[in-house]
Design a protein around this motif. Structure first.
Motif, short mmCIF file in Angstrom:
data_model
loop_
_atom_site.label_atom_id
_atom_site.label_comp_id
_atom_site.label_asym_id
_atom_site.label_seq_id
_atom_site.Cartn_x
_atom_site.Cartn_y
_atom_site.Cartn_z
N SER A 35 -2.68 3.87 -3.26
CA SER A 35 -2.66 2.86 -4.26
C SER A 35 -2.13 1.56 -3.59
O SER A 35 -1.40 1.56 -2.71
N ALA A 36 -2.95 0.53 -4.27
CA ALA A 36 -2.54 -1.18 -3.59
C ALA A 36 -1.89 -1.82 -4.65
O ALA A 36 -2.51 -1.77 -5.93
N ALA A 92 -6.30 1.95 -6.99
CA ALA A 92 -6.22 3.04 -6.46
C ALA A 92 -7.43 3.99 -6.06
O ALA A 92 -8.35 3.85 -6.64
N ALA A 93 -7.15 4.96 -5.12
CA ALA A 93 -8.18 5.86 -4.95
C ALA A 93 -7.41 7.20 -4.62
O ALA A 93 -6.53 7.35 -4.06
N LEU A 124 0.83 -1.17 -0.07
CA LEU A 124 0.06 -0.05 -0.05
C LEU A 124 0.88 1.29 0.03
O LEU A 124 1.83 1.26 0.72
N LYS A 125 0.58 2.21 -1.00
CA LYS A 125 1.31 3.42 -1.07
C LYS A 125 0.49 4.63 -0.76
O LYS A 125 -0.66 4.74 -1.38
N SER A 126 0.90 5.51 0.16
CA SER A 126 0.13 6.81 0.07
C SER A 126 1.10 7.93 -0.21
O SER A 126 2.29 7.87 0.09
N GLU A 127 0.65 8.61 -1.03
CA GLU A 127 1.50 9.71 -1.85
C GLU A 127 0.68 10.93 -2.09
O GLU A 127 -0.43 10.98 -2.41
N VAL A 128 1.39 12.08 -2.36
CA VAL A 128 0.92 13.28 -2.83
C VAL A 128 1.46 13.35 -4.17
O VAL A 128 2.50 13.06 -4.64
N VAL A 167 -9.54 -4.44 -3.61
CA VAL A 167 -8.28 -4.80 -4.68
C VAL A 167 -8.46 -6.21 -5.04
O VAL A 167 -8.78 -7.02 -4.18
N PRO A 168 -8.61 -6.44 -6.32
CA PRO A 168 -8.92 -7.77 -6.81
C PRO A 168 -7.81 -8.68 -6.68
O PRO A 168 -6.76 -8.18 -6.38
N PRO A 169 -7.99 -10.17 -6.82
CA PRO A 169 -6.92 -10.78 -7.00
C PRO A 169 -6.00 -10.60 -8.16
O PRO A 169 -6.42 -10.01 -9.07
N ARG A 170 -4.69 -11.01 -7.85
CA ARG A 170 -3.77 -10.85 -9.16
C ARG A 170 -4.28 -11.71 -10.23
O ARG A 170 -4.63 -12.60 -10.36
#
Lengths: 133, 174
Positions: free
Chosen positions: A39-40, A91-92, A16-20, A79-82
């Motif tokens: 984003s995931a 992402a949101a 999981l990533k949190s970014e601006v 988040v769906p499976p790969r």
């Protein structure tokens, strides 16, 4: 100052990533579009639900809601499976607005994750900082 | 009559010197390549068998159909564990058997020093690959790079080792 945070306590299959996201790195300026993006990346065959509970913890940065600047933002990300290969991305994002000049404006996001159908959830707090002008 | 003589007899019927006998050392390598090429299918079949065993075992233990299955032991996660474990155990034979075969084939044609260097180089490469794969999460490894979207890092390594040894035998064997 870092405007990107990647979780370290999630399962190794989930990132999981949190970014601006803004035209100038780590800077939110008045009148310039900027977003807080979560984003995931899921590399497992199991679907995840990510609960996002985010809030601005300093005075000069806010989320840009239709009704005006707000402190917090909540969202649920599925988040769906790969697929057969690679990672399954999701992402949101929510727009940010600057309320004036600030050096270390902070956003704290509680990210909790659970596999669909499993009652237990785990969480990690992601803190990012930006400069506002 | 041993197998080599049998092969010689079968291929020298026309009285000519047989290419097949001279290069018989490459046949095990070719067979290994074929088996490696079909290994993903065998892994898929194994996963199917394992799914059946888990379902049967669950039913016999009275596990309800709607029971919560935790992610680390979910059948989908087990699929990745199987694929990862299969690769992990085949790395050492995949790395060392082709070179052992090559050295046996060229035992009178290459120096001891070359043999030692070859084995040492391959052994180090194999250990590095073993450590790399074992350090990876099963799902991350399985969803990672694949040759032709089908062959994992370990299987590709094994195929490459066998493919590389064939021209070495053919070149130095004469």
């Amino acid at each position: 100052m870092s405007c990107t945070y990647v979780t370290s306590q999630t399962p190794r299959v989930l990132k999981l990533k949190s970014e601006v996201i803004s035209p100038t790195l780590c800077r939110v300026s008045t009148g310039v579009p900027a977003d807080h993006r979560i984003s995931a990346e899921n590399r497992s065959l199991l679907p995840y639900i990510i609960n996002i509970d985010s809030g601005c913890t300093t005075a000069k940065i806010r989320y840009d809601d239709a009704a005006g600047p707000v402190v917090g933002w909540k969202h649920t990300l599925h988040v769906p499976p790969r697929p057969g290969k690679g990672a399954s991305p999701a992402a949101a994002e929510f727009p940010l607005v600057s309320l004036g000049a600030g050096r270390y404006e902070s956003i704290e996001t509680k990210l909790s994750w659970q596999v669909v159908g499993v009652p237990t959830a785990q969480a990690e707090t992601a803190t990012i900082q930006v400069e506002t002008t | 009559m041993n197998c080599r003589n049998l092969l010689a007899g079968a291929t020298e019927l026309d009285g000519q010197s047989s290419w097949a006998v001279q290069n018989s050392w490459i046949f095990p390598l070719a067979l290994a390549i074929f088996l490696l090429l079909i290994s993903p299918l065998i892994t898929k079949w194994t996963i199917g068998v394992l799914d059946g065993q888990i379902a049967t075992d669950g039913a016999r233990h009275g596990v309800p159909a709607n029971a919560v299955i935790y992610p680390h032991v979910h059948p989908n996660r087990i699929h990745d564990y199987v694929e990862w474990a299969t690769d992990l155990v085949q790395i050492v034979p995949a790395g060392l058997l082709p070179i052992a075969s090559t050295i046996l084939a060229l035992t009178t044609k290459i120096s001891s020093l070359t043999c030692v260097l070859l084995v040492l180089g391959l052994a180090i490469t194999t250990i590095i690959l073993l450590l790399y794969v074992s350090s990876k999460d099963a799902s991350v490894y399985v969803s990672g790079w694949k040759l032709c979207t089908f062959y994992s890092v370990a299987t590709s390594f094994a195929i490459a080792m066998n493919v590389l040894c064939i021209p070495i035998i053919l070149y130095f064997g004469h």
